[in-house]
Motif scaffolding. Structure first.
Motif, PDB file in Angstrom:
ATOM      1  N   PHE A  21       0.860  -1.267  -0.018  1.00  0.00           N
ATOM      2  CA  PHE A  21       0.093  -0.006  -0.041  1.00  0.00           C
ATOM      3  C   PHE A  21       0.796   1.298   0.244  1.00  0.00           C
ATOM      4  CE2 PHE A  21      -3.380  -2.892   1.151  1.00  0.00           C
ATOM      5  CZ  PHE A  21      -4.180  -2.749   0.649  1.00  0.00           C
ATOM      6  N   LEU A  24       1.569   2.001  -3.528  1.00  0.00           N
ATOM      7  CA  LEU A  24       0.274   2.673  -4.020  1.00  0.00           C
ATOM      8  C   LEU A  24       0.182   4.117  -3.616  1.00  0.00           C
ATOM      9  CD1 LEU A  24      -2.313  -0.124  -3.938  1.00  0.00           C
ATOM     10  CD2 LEU A  24      -1.146   0.418  -5.852  1.00  0.00           C
ATOM     11  N   ALA A  92      -0.772  -1.352  -8.466  1.00  0.00           N
ATOM     12  CA  ALA A  92      -1.240  -2.632  -7.963  1.00  0.00           C
ATOM     13  C   ALA A  92      -0.936  -3.880  -8.294  1.00  0.00           C
ATOM     14  CB  ALA A  92      -2.832  -2.343  -7.549  1.00  0.00           C
ATOM     15  N   GLY A  97      -0.448  -7.347  -6.659  1.00  0.00           N
ATOM     16  CA  GLY A  97      -1.688  -7.220  -6.849  1.00  0.00           C
ATOM     17  C   GLY A  97      -2.350  -8.027  -8.107  1.00  0.00           C
ATOM     18  N   ASP A 116      -5.837  -6.817  -3.367  1.00  0.00           N
ATOM     19  CA  ASP A 116      -4.374  -6.746  -2.776  1.00  0.00           C
ATOM     20  C   ASP A 116      -3.592  -8.155  -2.562  1.00  0.00           C
ATOM     21  OD1 ASP A 116      -5.657  -7.810  -0.336  1.00  0.00           O
ATOM     22  OD2 ASP A 116      -5.975  -5.862   0.639  1.00  0.00           O
TER      23      ASP A 116
END
Length: 136
Positions: A21, A24, A92, A97, A116
């Motif tokens: 994350f 991201l 992602a 991801g 995710d």
């Protein structure tokens, strides 16, 4: 009325999930982050608490859903543009991801999605409400 939301998500590897994350563009509030939980800041009033599965279990007596096998929740976030959506979905994917659906363009709304590292599904949408059908 509530003024903030904290979405609690179980994760298998907290450090790996936090790195995903961060990649991201999200940050984590260190006041609420330790070896059991990471407080991901989505906005001034929206947070995702990434909790190790063992810690998550202390909050529920139910089994933890395996989000790679079953849908537990769809987390939908807005974006400022179609380009912002594509950038996030592409990042992602590059970070490990999984893209689980094709993008959808409804004219007034564009959305794309990814799962995710733990399989939680994130839907990112751009809406131009001035283009809503029936708006004049």
């Amino acid at each position: 009325m509530a003024s903030k939301i904290f979405v609690n998500l179980p994760v298998k590897d907290l450090n790996r999930s936090m790195e995903f994350f961060k990649g991201l563009g999200f940050s984590f509030n260190p006041q609420f982050t330790d070896d059991k939980a990471g407080c991901m800041v989505i906005s001034d009033s929206i947070y995702a608490m990434l909790l190790t599965e063992d810690y998550f279990r202390t909050f529920t007596q139910k089994e933890i859903c395996d989000a790679k096998k079953a849908t537990e929740v769809l987390i939908a976030l807005d974006a400022a543009s179609k380009d912002e959506i594509q950038e996030m979905v592409n990042k992602a994917k590059s970070l490990g991801g999984h893209i689980y659906a094709d993008p959808q363009d409804h004219g007034w709304m564009y959305q794309h999605s990814f799962a995710d590292l733990d399989g939680h599904q994130w839907e990112i949408a751009y809406m131009d409400e001035s283009q809503l059908p029936g708006q004049e």
